[in-house]
Enzyme design. Structure first.
Site, PDB file in Angstrom:
ATOM      1  N   CYS A  84       1.983  -3.472  17.963  1.00  6.66           N
ATOM      2  CA  CYS A  84       0.726  -3.209  17.270  1.00  6.66           C
ATOM      3  C   CYS A  84       0.389  -1.745  17.496  1.00  6.66           C
ATOM      4  O   CYS A  84       0.237  -1.312  18.650  1.00  6.66           O
ATOM      5  CB  CYS A  84      -0.358  -4.115  17.843  1.00  6.66           C
ATOM      6  SG  CYS A  84      -2.001  -3.762  17.205  1.00  6.66           S
ATOM      7  N   CYS A 133       1.134   0.412  10.537  1.00  2.76           N
ATOM      8  CA  CYS A 133       0.570  -0.836  11.059  1.00  2.76           C
ATOM      9  C   CYS A 133       1.666  -1.866  10.869  1.00  2.76           C
ATOM     10  O   CYS A 133       2.309  -1.911   9.813  1.00  2.76           O
ATOM     11  CB  CYS A 133      -0.684  -1.228  10.279  1.00  2.76           C
ATOM     12  SG  CYS A 133      -1.240  -2.932  10.575  1.00  2.76           S
TER      13      CYS A 133
HETATM   14  N1  DGL Z   1      -0.800  -4.935  13.360  1.00  3.68           N
HETATM   15  C1  DGL Z   1      -1.718  -4.037  13.910  1.00  3.68           C
HETATM   16  C2  DGL Z   1      -1.257  -2.598  13.973  1.00  3.68           C
HETATM   17  O1  DGL Z   1      -0.066  -2.344  13.992  1.00  3.68           O
HETATM   18  C3  DGL Z   1      -3.205  -4.208  13.769  1.00  3.68           C
HETATM   19  C4  DGL Z   1      -3.801  -4.940  12.646  1.00  3.68           C
HETATM   20  C5  DGL Z   1      -5.255  -5.252  12.966  1.00  3.68           C
HETATM   21  O2  DGL Z   1      -5.478  -6.105  13.802  1.00  3.68           O
HETATM   22  O3  DGL Z   1      -6.128  -4.618  12.378  1.00  3.68           O
HETATM   23  O4  DGL Z   1      -2.044  -1.704  14.051  1.00  3.68           O
END
Ligand code: DGL
Length: 271
Positions: free
Chosen positions: A75, A193
């Site tokens: 993440c 993301c």
């Molecule tokens: N998948 C996450 C990232 O890479 C975050 C998505 C979220 O929870 O807003 O930032």
């Protein structure tokens, strides 16, 4: 020396980190992987540092309790907010993910690259530092000026969580974030993301053929492999079984997991 038979923990706010897990599973097929998704408390990308830190800690504690030999923070948002703290507090390798700004700045021929990420990632001091370093490198090493166009994308991860990869609402949102970058003349687009690789078809359609998408997941898998080798923890044989946990594991969420991973994936409660 870390015990090679132990599993690796992979975490995200939801199912986005599966795009990283997919690369890890392909690169390190013997590793046992435990995925932990904080679906019940997502998104993280437009929350405060305190909220994100508290949720990351809850998920990390769960994974550590399973007895993991390494942690992948799959993440970008959680990496920006919490990876330094996790690295100093955990006795195992911690691998994070950040927007692939350096590859974009190295590769762009147009001198313009876009970055799609959460509000929090783009506002973070870690990302600002990364961008400043990449632009300083470009000023020294590239013949033309290079520009990075940031696009915070609220609402996009929720499309993936709902399993809406091609709905009219998803397409409209993707177009709203991607079209300005295409119109500005960029030729590289960083998926900053971990949810966005699952929207790659729509993103590529909105971006047009002149823009190449960059997903750092394979680089994260290579880095994890290096860290396992350094600590003597790589598992050299055996089946790399994968298990999945989520906060609030509803049937609808399990259906999305099956679409993103495979039909035999089962979603267990993260508690
Ligand atoms: N998948 C996450 C990232 O890479 C975050 C998505 C979220 O929870 O807003 O930032």
């Amino acid at each position: 020396m870390m015990e090679p038979q132990l599993p690796i923990g992979i975490l995200d706010s939801g199912f986005g980190g599966l795009s990283v897990m997919r690369a890890v599973h392909a690169a390190l097929p013997h590793e046992r992987l435990i995925y932990a998704a904080d679906c019940g408390f997502a998104p993280w990308g437009d929350r405060t540092d305190d909220y994100i830190n508290a949720r990351v800690d809850a998920v990390v504690n769960f994974l550590v309790f399973q007895g993991i030999k390494a942690l992948v923070v799959a993440c970008n948002t959680a990496t920006a907010v919490a990876v330094a703290r996790l690295r100093s507090s955990l006795p195992i390798p911690v691998v994070g993910i950040e927007p692939a700004v350096f590859p974009a700045v190295r590769e762009t021929q147009a001198g313009k690259a876009g970055v799609l990420a959460t509000v929090k990632t783009i506002a973070s001091s870690k990302y600002c530092r990364l961008k400043a370093q990449a632009l300083a490198w470009a000023a020294e090493n590239r013949p033309m000026p290079v520009e990075i166009i940031d696009a915070p994308c609220p609402g996009l991860m929720e499309c993936v969580e709902r399993g809406e990869f091609h709905s009219p609402a998803t397409r409209a949102l993707v177009e709203r974030y991607v079209r300005p970058i295409a119109l500005a003349g960029a030729d590289r687009l960083v998926l900053g993301c971990t949810h966005y690789p699952f929207l790659a078809e729509e993103i590529a359609r909105a971006a047009g053929p002149q823009i190449k998408l960059i997903d750092p997941a394979p680089a994260v898998a290579r880095q994890l492999g290096r860290r396992l080798d350094e600590t003597g923890a790589r598992r050299g044989s055996g089946l790399g079984a994968c298990t999945f946990y989520a906060t609030d594991p509803t049937d609808a969420r399990e259906r999305v997991l099956k679409t993103l991973w495979n039909d035999s994936a089962v979603l267990r409660p993260l508690a």
